[in-house]
Design an enzyme around this catalytic site. Sequence first.
Site, PDB file in Angstrom:
ATOM      1  N   SER A   1      -1.617 -12.264   1.266  1.00 37.27           N
ATOM      2  CA  SER A   1      -1.362 -10.593   1.698  1.00 37.27           C
ATOM      3  C   SER A   1      -2.336 -10.774   3.054  1.00 37.27           C
ATOM      4  O   SER A   1      -3.310 -11.193   3.762  1.00 37.27           O
ATOM      5  CB  SER A   1      -3.113 -10.450   0.815  1.00 37.27           C
TER       6      SER A   1
ATOM      7  N   HIS B   1       2.746 -10.142   2.197  1.00 34.79           N
ATOM      8  CA  HIS B   1       2.722  -9.319   1.348  1.00 34.79           C
ATOM      9  C   HIS B   1       1.543  -8.401   2.038  1.00 34.79           C
ATOM     10  O   HIS B   1       0.447  -9.080   2.545  1.00 34.79           O
ATOM     11  CB  HIS B   1       1.236  -9.732  -0.331  1.00 34.79           C
TER      12      HIS B   1
ATOM     13  N   ASP C   1      -0.128  -5.023   1.496  1.00 35.37           N
ATOM     14  CA  ASP C   1      -0.557  -4.180   0.644  1.00 35.37           C
ATOM     15  C   ASP C   1      -0.836  -3.129   1.700  1.00 35.37           C
ATOM     16  O   ASP C   1      -1.606  -2.588   2.221  1.00 35.37           O
ATOM     17  CB  ASP C   1      -2.740  -4.837  -0.317  1.00 35.37           C
TER      18      ASP C   1
ATOM     19  N   MET D   1      -3.133   0.747   1.333  1.00 35.43           N
ATOM     20  CA  MET D   1      -3.739   1.815   0.187  1.00 35.43           C
ATOM     21  C   MET D   1      -3.639   3.711   0.684  1.00 35.43           C
ATOM     22  O   MET D   1      -3.975   3.568   2.003  1.00 35.43           O
ATOM     23  CB  MET D   1      -4.997   0.961   0.320  1.00 35.43           C
TER      24      MET D   1
ATOM     25  N   HIS E   1       3.704  -3.576  -0.712  1.00 33.34           N
ATOM     26  CA  HIS E   1       2.759  -3.303  -2.278  1.00 33.34           C
ATOM     27  C   HIS E   1       2.255  -1.933  -1.981  1.00 33.34           C
ATOM     28  O   HIS E   1       1.478  -1.653  -1.869  1.00 33.34           O
ATOM     29  CB  HIS E   1       1.670  -3.520  -2.613  1.00 33.34           C
TER      30      HIS E   1
ATOM     31  N   MET F   1       0.496   0.836  -2.750  1.00 33.86           N
ATOM     32  CA  MET F   1      -0.802   1.521  -4.232  1.00 33.86           C
ATOM     33  C   MET F   1      -1.586   3.125  -3.104  1.00 33.86           C
ATOM     34  O   MET F   1      -1.818   3.237  -2.529  1.00 33.86           O
ATOM     35  CB  MET F   1      -2.048   0.649  -3.498  1.00 33.86           C
TER      36      MET F   1
ATOM     37  N   MET G   1      -0.987  -6.398 -11.280  1.00 36.87           N
ATOM     38  CA  MET G   1      -1.961  -7.135 -11.096  1.00 36.87           C
ATOM     39  C   MET G   1      -3.225  -7.589 -12.256  1.00 36.87           C
ATOM     40  O   MET G   1      -2.945  -8.179 -12.807  1.00 36.87           O
ATOM     41  CB  MET G   1      -3.063  -5.445 -10.925  1.00 36.87           C
TER      42      MET G   1
ATOM     43  N   ASP H   1      -1.143 -10.763  -8.427  1.00 34.48           N
ATOM     44  CA  ASP H   1      -1.951 -10.147  -7.535  1.00 34.48           C
ATOM     45  C   ASP H   1      -3.376 -10.120  -7.259  1.00 34.48           C
ATOM     46  O   ASP H   1      -3.293  -9.100  -8.154  1.00 34.48           O
ATOM     47  CB  ASP H   1      -1.095  -9.330  -6.923  1.00 34.48           C
TER      48      ASP H   1
END
Length: 220
Positions: A9, A34, A36, A38, A67, A69, A138, A176
């Site tokens: 990540s 990966h 992330d 957000m 990913h 979010m 998750m 994850d």
Amino acid sequence: MASKLIAPSMLAADFGNLQRDTEMVNNSEADWFHIDVMDGHFVPNISYGMPVIAAIKKHATKPLDVHLMIEKPERYIEEFAKVGADIITVHYESTVHLHRTLRQIKDAGCKAGIVLNITTPISVLEDILPECYMILLMSINPGFGGQKFEDVTYQRIKKLRQMIDQQGLNTRIEIDGGVTDKNIEKLVDAGADTFVAGSHVFKSDNPTATIKKLKTLANS
Ligand code: DX5
Ligand code: ZN
């Protein structure tokens, strides 16, 4: 079962040395990056967006596993595809028209997956599973790296593996949050095949060796 993949990540990378850390992943035994994203709404934290993903993509030689979010991810799918996403996963909890969003991801040329928060029942996936390249479970509450792995994940993986097998699919199961060399073998035994690791990799003395160890343990 499918070969086991490791996805470091980039949330735990050193953003001041993004090219260096991207090249470290390129030259390691890792399989994917990966990424992330957000938005400060869906999760109580803001990470990074398109310009940073484009910067990673510029140097990355491996697929970007993005990913999301964020609330209503359908607003941005094409943009994420454009900056280089190869796989896009969206939270079940973040979009009303999940089926439409998955189609949108595929139409944008990416592989599509769904993410479930820890308390979202596995059973909600039953009808939508054939549309998914991957399910991300998750194993922490999303929003921050470096949190402790939640043990309820093991039984959730087993339930999902059973559902995938019953439907005769080969959907990947990605985990994850809090993945380390201490729990990865148990996660494989439960039925997972794809592993995100952030702080365990990037906060270690030798990230390349840590990735190699995770890869070896997962495939042993
Ligand atoms: C958290 C992110 C994770 C995070 C994992 O919401 O989805 O990908 O980077 O970090 P670690 O491996 O440190 O738990
Ligand atoms: Zn993630």
